[in-house]
Design a protein around this motif. Sequence first.
Motif, PDB file in Angstrom:
ATOM      1  N   GLU A  82      -7.936   0.899  -3.250  1.00 26.32           N
ATOM      2  CA  GLU A  82      -8.242  -0.516  -3.017  1.00 26.32           C
ATOM      3  C   GLU A  82      -8.512  -1.274  -4.298  1.00 26.32           C
ATOM      4  O   GLU A  82      -8.430  -2.498  -4.330  1.00 26.32           O
ATOM      5  N   THR A  88      -8.528  -1.893  10.312  1.00 28.61           N
ATOM      6  CA  THR A  88      -8.030  -1.088   9.203  1.00 28.61           C
ATOM      7  C   THR A  88      -6.931  -0.149   9.690  1.00 28.61           C
ATOM      8  O   THR A  88      -6.844   0.173  10.866  1.00 28.61           O
ATOM      9  N   LEU A 105      -6.261  -4.027  -5.529  1.00 25.72           N
ATOM     10  CA  LEU A 105      -6.262  -5.350  -4.915  1.00 25.72           C
ATOM     11  C   LEU A 105      -7.120  -6.314  -5.722  1.00 25.72           C
ATOM     12  O   LEU A 105      -8.108  -5.909  -6.333  1.00 25.72           O
ATOM     13  N   LEU A 163      -2.530  -9.002   3.877  1.00 20.27           N
ATOM     14  CA  LEU A 163      -2.940  -7.592   3.866  1.00 20.27           C
ATOM     15  C   LEU A 163      -2.219  -6.803   4.953  1.00 20.27           C
ATOM     16  O   LEU A 163      -1.907  -5.631   4.779  1.00 20.27           O
ATOM     17  N   ARG A 176       0.832  -1.199   0.000  1.00 19.49           N
ATOM     18  CA  ARG A 176       0.000   0.000   0.000  1.00 19.49           C
ATOM     19  C   ARG A 176       0.868   1.251   0.000  1.00 19.49           C
ATOM     20  O   ARG A 176       1.846   1.340   0.741  1.00 19.49           O
ATOM     21  N   GLN A 234     -10.338  -7.249  -1.825  1.00 21.70           N
ATOM     22  CA  GLN A 234     -11.209  -6.085  -1.686  1.00 21.70           C
ATOM     23  C   GLN A 234     -12.393  -6.407  -0.783  1.00 21.70           C
ATOM     24  O   GLN A 234     -12.780  -5.602   0.064  1.00 21.70           O
ATOM     25  N   TRP A 278      -2.133  -2.911   4.336  1.00 18.54           N
ATOM     26  CA  TRP A 278      -3.540  -2.610   4.076  1.00 18.54           C
ATOM     27  C   TRP A 278      -4.357  -2.736   5.353  1.00 18.54           C
ATOM     28  O   TRP A 278      -5.351  -2.048   5.527  1.00 18.54           O
ATOM     29  N   LEU A 300     -11.160  -6.626   2.853  1.00 22.94           N
ATOM     30  CA  LEU A 300     -10.899  -5.290   3.371  1.00 22.94           C
ATOM     31  C   LEU A 300     -12.205  -4.560   3.690  1.00 22.94           C
ATOM     32  O   LEU A 300     -12.331  -3.923   4.737  1.00 22.94           O
TER      33      LEU A 300
END
Length: 121
Positions: free
Chosen positions: A53, A119, A56, A103, A47, A61, A108, A64
């Motif tokens: 996004e 997040t 990805l 991730l 990232r 996605q 991410w 996330l």
Amino acid sequence: MRAERDELVVAERVLERVSEQLANERASAAPAPGQVGGRAVMLVPHRTPDMGETMLPPDYQRILATVRQAAGPVMARQVGDALGIDVSVRSQLEPLRGKLVGLVDRSWLRKLPDGRFTTRQ
């Protein structure tokens, strides 16, 4: 009516060109599959501040988005439930956990010391 029909024909051509151009741009921006052990795998990019996004793969996605929609930090099992994965079967939960960790490794998501995911701020 002929003039309007001619305008519609031109508009259709423009729409087709723009659609093709957008499709080409999306294809070039999509993450490229790599090779690991002779098998094609989808690479998850690191990232950067200017990266969206959409870079990805679709699975990532969805993961996330699920973590983002949660009320707070979530366990892999909770993400699996939200995605409709049978979390009672370890062989289905572990690949999801691997994607979550991927991730995290690529900035991410963030993994808390207690194993929950959240997040990045």
